[in-house]
Design a protein around this motif. Structure first.
Motif, PDB file in Angstrom:
ATOM      1  N   LEU A 217       0.643  -0.947   0.062  1.00  9.96           N
ATOM      2  CA  LEU A 217      -0.059   0.075   0.022  1.00  9.96           C
ATOM      3  C   LEU A 217       0.825   1.380   0.021  1.00  9.96           C
ATOM      4  N   ARG A 233      -5.981   1.860  -5.571  1.00 10.21           N
ATOM      5  CA  ARG A 233      -6.840   0.936  -5.689  1.00 10.21           C
ATOM      6  C   ARG A 233      -7.098   0.444  -4.210  1.00 10.21           C
ATOM      7  N   PHE A 235      -8.329  -2.161  -2.014  1.00 14.31           N
ATOM      8  CA  PHE A 235      -9.081  -3.394  -2.037  1.00 14.31           C
ATOM      9  C   PHE A 235     -10.042  -3.938  -0.997  1.00 14.31           C
ATOM     10  N   ARG A 248      -4.238  -2.410   9.372  1.00 17.20           N
ATOM     11  CA  ARG A 248      -3.063  -2.981   9.443  1.00 17.20           C
ATOM     12  C   ARG A 248      -2.070  -2.211  10.589  1.00 17.20           C
ATOM     13  N   ARG A 331      -8.703  -8.018  -2.172  1.00 16.60           N
ATOM     14  CA  ARG A 331      -7.504  -8.998  -2.879  1.00 16.60           C
ATOM     15  C   ARG A 331      -7.473 -10.311  -2.304  1.00 16.60           C
ATOM     16  N   ASP A 334      -6.315 -11.466   1.350  1.00 20.61           N
ATOM     17  CA  ASP A 334      -6.044 -10.500   2.428  1.00 20.61           C
ATOM     18  C   ASP A 334      -7.147 -10.553   3.679  1.00 20.61           C
TER      19      ASP A 334
HETATM   20  C1  UD1 Z   1       1.947  -7.806   2.666  1.00 21.09           C
HETATM   21  C2  UD1 Z   1       1.639  -9.381   2.489  1.00 21.09           C
HETATM   22  C3  UD1 Z   1       2.553  -9.923   3.857  1.00 21.09           C
HETATM   23  C4  UD1 Z   1       4.180  -9.457   3.858  1.00 21.09           C
HETATM   24  C5  UD1 Z   1       3.889  -7.753   3.716  1.00 21.09           C
HETATM   25  C6  UD1 Z   1       5.336  -7.107   3.541  1.00 21.09           C
HETATM   26  C7  UD1 Z   1      -0.359  -9.984   1.460  1.00 21.09           C
HETATM   27  C8  UD1 Z   1      -1.452 -10.703   1.500  1.00 21.09           C
HETATM   28  N1  UD1 Z   1       0.504  -9.887   2.606  1.00 21.09           N
HETATM   29  O1  UD1 Z   1       0.987  -7.613   3.651  1.00 21.09           O
HETATM   30  O2  UD1 Z   1       2.603 -11.210   3.712  1.00 21.09           O
HETATM   31  O3  UD1 Z   1       4.716  -9.901   4.596  1.00 21.09           O
HETATM   32  O4  UD1 Z   1       3.063  -7.138   2.676  1.00 21.09           O
HETATM   33  O5  UD1 Z   1       5.143  -5.994   3.510  1.00 21.09           O
HETATM   34  O6  UD1 Z   1       0.138  -9.647   0.052  1.00 21.09           O
HETATM   35  N2  UD1 Z   1      -3.991  -2.436  -0.024  1.00 21.09           N
HETATM   36  C9  UD1 Z   1      -4.999  -1.632  -0.798  1.00 21.09           C
HETATM   37  N3  UD1 Z   1      -4.428  -1.248  -2.240  1.00 21.09           N
HETATM   38  C10 UD1 Z   1      -2.927  -1.558  -2.594  1.00 21.09           C
HETATM   39  C11 UD1 Z   1      -2.175  -2.182  -1.738  1.00 21.09           C
HETATM   40  C12 UD1 Z   1      -2.837  -2.752  -0.534  1.00 21.09           C
HETATM   41  O7  UD1 Z   1      -5.842  -1.437  -0.546  1.00 21.09           O
HETATM   42  O8  UD1 Z   1      -2.746  -1.269  -3.828  1.00 21.09           O
HETATM   43  C13 UD1 Z   1      -4.668  -2.607   1.163  1.00 21.09           C
HETATM   44  C14 UD1 Z   1      -4.431  -4.136   1.763  1.00 21.09           C
HETATM   45  O9  UD1 Z   1      -5.671  -4.840   1.074  1.00 21.09           O
HETATM   46  C15 UD1 Z   1      -4.338  -4.201   2.877  1.00 21.09           C
HETATM   47  C16 UD1 Z   1      -3.478  -2.888   3.437  1.00 21.09           C
HETATM   48  O10 UD1 Z   1      -3.617  -2.067   2.213  1.00 21.09           O
HETATM   49  O11 UD1 Z   1      -5.434  -4.120   3.734  1.00 21.09           O
HETATM   50  C17 UD1 Z   1      -2.279  -3.434   3.241  1.00 21.09           C
HETATM   51  O12 UD1 Z   1      -1.414  -4.150   2.408  1.00 21.09           O
HETATM   52  P1  UD1 Z   1      -0.004  -4.493   1.791  1.00 21.09           P
HETATM   53  O13 UD1 Z   1       0.793  -3.188   2.006  1.00 21.09           O
HETATM   54  O14 UD1 Z   1      -0.020  -5.173   0.832  1.00 21.09           O
HETATM   55  O15 UD1 Z   1       0.272  -5.354   3.242  1.00 21.09           O
HETATM   56  P2  UD1 Z   1      -0.223  -6.657   3.842  1.00 21.09           P
HETATM   57  O16 UD1 Z   1      -0.933  -7.292   2.840  1.00 21.09           O
HETATM   58  O17 UD1 Z   1      -0.763  -6.510   5.132  1.00 21.09           O
END
Ligand code: UD1
Length: 377
Positions: A217, A233, A235, A248, A331, A334
Motif C-alpha cells: 500500500l 486502488r 482493495f 494494519r 484482494r 487479505d
Molecule cells: C503484505 C503481505 C505480507 C507481507 C507484507 C510485507 C499479502 C496478502 N500480505 O502484507 O505477507 O509480509 O506485505 O510488506 O500480500 N491495499 C490496498 N491497495 C493496494 C495495496 C494494498 O487497498 O494497492 C490494502 C490491502 O488490502 C491491505 C493493506 O492495504 O488491507 C496493506 O496491504 P499491503 O501493504 O500489501 O500489506 P499486507 O497485505 O498487510
C-alpha cells in the motif's frame, strides 16, 4: 566450535547484515553504525541498489574506505562467497534480511522462493556454524500468524498456514532456526515478526525503492502522490472494520531498525532478565559469559491499527497532495485486520515504537518527493 560472545561493547563487535542494502536492511545498518557496531553488508543487489550503501555512509558521516562499514556483493546461495566473508571479517553475529519478499511473485515462482530463501539460509547457517558464529536475528513476519483468531496478536498466538510460498518460507525458517537451537543449545536466535514497515529515514536519503509497480500500500500511495500512478486502488470496503477497509499495524522503518539493535543487546545479555519462553522450553538460558542461548520471538509493531483510508488521508496531509482512490474488490488472501501486542518487546527488549502514522507519511513523502525514481534518479 563454541559460540562467539556478544557480551562486548559495540565497537568490538562486527555484525554481518545480509540484505543490508535493502529497505529494512539499510535503515538497520544506519542504526547499528550510530550505536558503534562494525558492519559488513552482504547483498546480491537483486532488489536493492549500491547507492543505498553510499547513502548510509552519507547519513552516518563515514568515508567509503572506513573499515566500520564494508559492502560485499554476493548471494547467500554462494557458499564460497560467504566463507570468504567469515574468513576476512571477525563476524560476531548475523542479522539476516536477505530473501525474496513479493507475495504474488512467490505464487508464480515457488521454486525460486524456496531455493533462495530456504536454500540460501541453510547455506548461511552452515557456514556461520563452521566459523563458530551462532548468534542470529531473523527477519520474520506477522504473516506467520496466517488468518488470526483474535486481536491483538501476541507471540503465543498459533501459527496458521501461510497462503503463499513467501509466507511459507518465513514460517519454515522460523521452524528451522528453532530446531537448530534444540539440536545445539549454543545457538542464540531471535525471530522478529514485523508488522507493516513503512516510512523512511528522516534525512530523505534512504527509503523503499520497489521494482516496477508496488504491491504494498504505502509505496503505491506515495507514487500516486508524486504523480507516477493515477489513483490508489482500495482493495475492499466491506470488511468488518470501522470504515470497511483493511486495518494494519504500520510501523516506521526506523523504529523497526532499532528493534534489531535491541535484539542484539538482548542476545548479548545486556537487556532484560526475563527468560524468553516461546516454543522452546529452555529458551533464554543464561550462558557463563552473561549472554543468552535460546529462541526469542518478538512482534515488532506499534499495537495500533490504521485502515487503508486512514493511510490515504494521512499521506494527503503529509504531502499536501490530493490522492485519488477507487474502491475495488477485496484482494485474494487479505485479512480484515492485523495488529500486534507489543508488550513482550517492551518488557524484554526495552523497545517500543515511537513514531506515529503522520510521521511515517511525512518521512515517506520526503524520500519519495526528493527521489521520485528511487535510487535510479
Ligand atoms: C503484505 C503481505 C505480507 C507481507 C507484507 C510485507 C499479502 C496478502 N500480505 O502484507 O505477507 O509480509 O506485505 O510488506 O500480500 N491495499 C490496498 N491497495 C493496494 C495495496 C494494498 O487497498 O494497492 C490494502 C490491502 O488490502 C491491505 C493493506 O492495504 O488491507 C496493506 O496491504 P499491503 O501493504 O500489501 O500489506 P499486507 O497485505 O498487510
Amino acid at each position: 566450535m563454541t559460540n562467539r560472545s556478544l557480551a562486548k561493547d559495540p565497537q568490538d563487535l562486527t555484525v554481518l547484515v545480509t540484505g543490508g542494502a535493502g529497505f529494512i536492511g539499510s535503515h538497520t545498518v544506519v542504526e547499528l553504525l550510530e550505536r558503534g557496531f562494525n558492519v559488513v553488508i552482504f547483498d546480491d543487489l537483486s532488489n536493492s541498489s549500491p547507492v543505498a550503501v553510499d547513502r548510509v555512509r552519507q547519513i552516518v558521516g563515514i568515508a567509503a574506505d572506513d573499515p566500520r562499514l564494508t559492502f560485499v556483493e554476493g548471494s547467500i546461495l554462494d557458499r564460497a562467497a560467504l566463507e570468504q566473508v567469515f574468513t576476512t571479517f571477525p563476524i560476531d553475529g548475523i542479522i539476516h534480511f536477505a530473501g525474496f519478499k513479493a507475495v504474488g511473485e512467490s505464487v508464480e515462482k515457488p521454486l525460486e522462493y524456496y531455493w533462495n530463501n530456504i536454500g540460501g539460509t541453510l547455506v548461511l547457517l552452515d557456514v556461520a556454524r563452521q566459523y563458530g558464529v551462532k548468534n542470529i536475528v531473523f527477519s520474520s513476519s506477522a504473516t506467520v500468524y496466517g488468518e488470526p483468531d483474535e486481536m491483538p496478536l501476541t507471540e503465543n498466538a498459533p501459527k496458521h498456514d501461510a497462503t503463499n510460498p513467501y509466507g511459507q518460507t518465513k514460517s519454515m525458517l522460523e521452524q528451522i532456526l528453532t530446531d537448530m537451537w534444540v539440536g545445539d543449545n549454543e545457538w542464540n536466535v531471535v525471530l522478529l515478526r514485523y508488522f507493516n514497515p513503512i516510512g523512511a529515514h528522516e534525512s530523505g536519503l534512504i527509503g523503499e525503492d520497489p521494482k516496477g509497480i508496488p504491491n504494498n500500500l504505502l509505496p503505491y500511495v506515495a507514487q500516486v502522490a508524486v504523480g507516477k500512478l493515477p489513483q490508489v486502488r482500495v482493495f475492499g470496503d466491506d470488511y468488518p472494520t470501522p470504515d470497511g477497509t483493511g486495518v494494519r499495524d504500520y510501523i516506521h522503518v526506523v523504529d523497526l531498525a532499532r528493534g534489531h539493535v535491541a535484539a542484539l543487546d538482548w542476545m548479548g545479555g545486556k537487556l532484560g532478565t526475563d527468560v524468553a519462553l516461546d516454543r522452546c522450553s529452555h529458551a533464554g538460558t543464561p550462558m557463563t559469559d552473561g549472554t543468552r542461548s535460546g529462541v526469542g520471538v518478538f512482534n515488532l509493531g506499534t499495537g495500533r491499527g490504521s485502515s487503508v483510508l486512514d493511510v490515504v488521508h494521512a499521506f494527503e496531509k503529509a504531502s499536501g497532495q490530493t490522492i485519488p482512490y477507487v474502491i475495488e474488490p477485496r484482494r485474494a488472501g487479505d485479512i480484515a485486520e492485523n495488529y500486534a501486542a507489543c508488550d513482550k518487546a517492551r518488557a524484554e527488549l526495552g523497545w517500543q515504537a515511537e513514531y506515529d502514522l503522520d510521521r511515517m507519511c511525512t518521512d515517506s513523502w520526503r524520500w519519495q518527493s526528493t527521489n521520485p525514481n528511487g535510487y535510479a534518479s
